[in-house]
Design a protein around this motif. Structure first.
Motif, mmCIF file in Angstrom:
data_model
loop_
_atom_site.group_PDB
_atom_site.id
_atom_site.type_symbol
_atom_site.label_atom_id
_atom_site.label_comp_id
_atom_site.label_asym_id
_atom_site.label_seq_id
_atom_site.Cartn_x
_atom_site.Cartn_y
_atom_site.Cartn_z
ATOM 1 N N ASP A 8 0.839 -1.206 0.000
ATOM 2 C CA ASP A 8 0.000 0.000 0.000
ATOM 3 C C ASP A 8 0.874 1.257 0.000
ATOM 4 O OD1 ASP A 8 -2.053 -1.759 0.101
ATOM 5 O OD2 ASP A 8 -2.506 -1.448 2.235
ATOM 6 N N ASP A 9 1.934 1.212 0.801
ATOM 7 C CA ASP A 9 2.869 2.342 0.824
ATOM 8 C C ASP A 9 3.508 2.529 -0.546
ATOM 9 O OD1 ASP A 9 2.350 2.471 3.496
ATOM 10 O OD2 ASP A 9 4.241 1.524 4.135
ATOM 11 N N ALA A 10 3.797 1.410 -1.213
ATOM 12 C CA ALA A 10 4.439 1.485 -2.523
ATOM 13 C C ALA A 10 3.519 2.181 -3.521
ATOM 14 C CB ALA A 10 4.798 0.079 -3.010
ATOM 15 N N VAL A 11 2.269 1.808 -3.523
ATOM 16 C CA VAL A 11 1.312 2.402 -4.464
ATOM 17 C C VAL A 11 1.139 3.889 -4.175
ATOM 18 C CG1 VAL A 11 -1.116 2.389 -5.173
ATOM 19 C CG2 VAL A 11 0.127 0.222 -4.900
ATOM 20 N N ALA A 12 1.073 4.250 -2.891
ATOM 21 C CA ALA A 12 0.918 5.666 -2.525
ATOM 22 C C ALA A 12 2.142 6.465 -2.980
ATOM 23 C CB ALA A 12 0.724 5.801 -1.007
ATOM 24 N N LEU A 13 3.316 5.917 -2.770
ATOM 25 C CA LEU A 13 4.537 6.636 -3.148
ATOM 26 C C LEU A 13 4.645 6.775 -4.667
ATOM 27 C CD1 LEU A 13 7.156 7.997 -2.214
ATOM 28 C CD2 LEU A 13 8.226 5.730 -2.109
ATOM 29 N N ILE A 53 10.722 1.789 -6.446
ATOM 30 C CA ILE A 53 10.145 1.722 -5.100
ATOM 31 C C ILE A 53 10.108 0.250 -4.706
ATOM 32 C CG2 ILE A 53 8.079 2.189 -3.735
ATOM 33 C CD1 ILE A 53 7.446 4.415 -5.889
ATOM 34 N N ALA A 54 10.982 -0.125 -3.759
ATOM 35 C CA ALA A 54 11.131 -1.545 -3.428
ATOM 36 C C ALA A 54 10.440 -1.862 -2.108
ATOM 37 C CB ALA A 54 12.613 -1.908 -3.338
ATOM 38 N N VAL A 55 9.650 -2.911 -2.121
ATOM 39 C CA VAL A 55 8.993 -3.349 -0.891
ATOM 40 C C VAL A 55 9.945 -4.267 -0.139
ATOM 41 C CG1 VAL A 55 7.000 -4.539 0.105
ATOM 42 C CG2 VAL A 55 6.732 -3.174 -1.995
#
Ligand code: TXA
Ligand code: MG
Length: 307
Positions: A238-243, A282-284
């Motif tokens: 979710d953080d990745a998509v937001a960023l 953007i790496a998870v």
């Protein structure tokens, strides 16, 4: 003209015997190998790699019977690791035997040893004797996991008349070996890698220090595995998509559902992002379990500020 990339082990053995360099496939990453008893050849490894000369190289063996030629007095911990984890992605740091070249150890009283789990490279070492090798990338860039990556990085520095890249396919583990300093008491894990830290702890009954924090063994600089694109780390999808929504020319890297695949593909994905001029990857981050330790370590370095 012969291609510098070959699958011919005898041609590679000849290159080593005549003082040339061979990029070797291993289960972790490709190495840039020289005869570990040939000082001039070992010095060329540093030139081709663009690496400072005081950084030690790992000596790659074909059989544990050869350990006595390279190491003095193995501790019980070193023996247990060697007996259980070799061939495989584990390097032990042990006291060096007399006669081991300073060019290999960077002048240290210790030497790093491992037997790689790759049939082609074992066959090569059986023909040539021990090979000293760092990863086959230019100093500071991402380690190569295919013969083509080696060519992309080192092609202009290799001498097509004497050096070869031995093509053994894509590296199945994809991150470097776990390094355990067995001279320290208790032994210390210097680098998380292909053998999960939990396995090292279990093998040594928990009597291990984890030294994989910010201050580490020589050669383990903070920004060591860096692609050209910016790397931003996030804890979940979710953080990745937001960023990504607020970051131009960005892409998400998330293989957290399969850590073996994440490790295997990590360096290739970083290279590929550069090849396609991605601005920000953007790496998870995977959880810190199993191969997750090594993946987190490499991603953290890829994201570190550049000097
Ligand atoms: O999986 C791997 O370990 C790959 C493949 C090619 O075997 N090799 C590799 O080498 O990653 P390199 O040179 O990129 O990283 C080896 C690390 C370096 O950070 C070096 O400083 C450390 O091992 N090392 C080697 N010998 C050492 C020693 N005697 N004492 C402390 N650190 C040592
Ligand atoms: Mg390296």
């Amino acid at each position: 003209m012969l291609s510098v990339i070959t699958t011919d082990v005898e041609r590679a053995a000849d290159a080593i015997r005549t003082g040339g360099l061979v990029a070797i496939p291993t289960e972790t990453v490709y190495g840039l190998a020289a005869d570990a008893r040939n000082a001039a050849a070992v010095r060329r490894v540093f030139e081709v790699k663009g690496r400072p000369g005081d950084h030690p190289l790992i000596v790659h063996l074909a059989s544990a019977d050869e350990v006595g030629d390279w190491a003095d007095e193995l501790s019980g911990a070193a023996r247990r690791l060697i007996d259980t984890a070799w061939p495989g992605p584990l390097t032990v740091i042990v006291p060096r035997a007399g006669g081991v070249l300073d060019e290999v150890t960077g002048g240290r009283e210790t030497v790093g040893l491992r037997i790689p789990a790759h049939p082609l490279t074992i066959e090569l070492i059986e023909r040539t004797g021990a090979l000293a090798a760092p990863s086959a990338n230019r100093f500071g860039s991402v380690s190569p996991t295919t013969a083509q990556h080696v060519l992309d990085d080192l092609g202009e520095w290799l001498d097509p008349g004497r050096d070869v890249i031995l093509d053994g396919g894509a590296c199945p583990v994809g991150v470097e070996s776990t390094i355990v300093d067995c001279v320290a008491d208790p032994p210390q894990i210097l680098r998380a890698g292909g053998v999960p830290v939990e396995d090292v702890l279990a093998l040594l009954d928990g009597d291990v220090a984890d030294a994989t924090g910010p201050s580490r063994a020589s050669g383990m600089l903070a920004s060591h595995y860096a692609p050209r694109c910016a790397v931003r780390l996030v804890d979940g999808p979710d953080d990745a998509v937001a960023l990504r929504a607020g970051t131009p020319r960005s892409e998400i890297l998330d293989l957290t559902d399969d850590l073996a695949r994440y490790a295997r593909e990590l360096y290739g994905r970083l290279r590929d992002a550069d090849a396609r001029s991605v601005g920000t990857l953007i790496a998870v981050l995977p959880p810190p379990v199993g191969l997750g330790h090594a993946i987190r370590d490499r991603l953290t370095k890829a994201a570190a500020p550049r000097p």
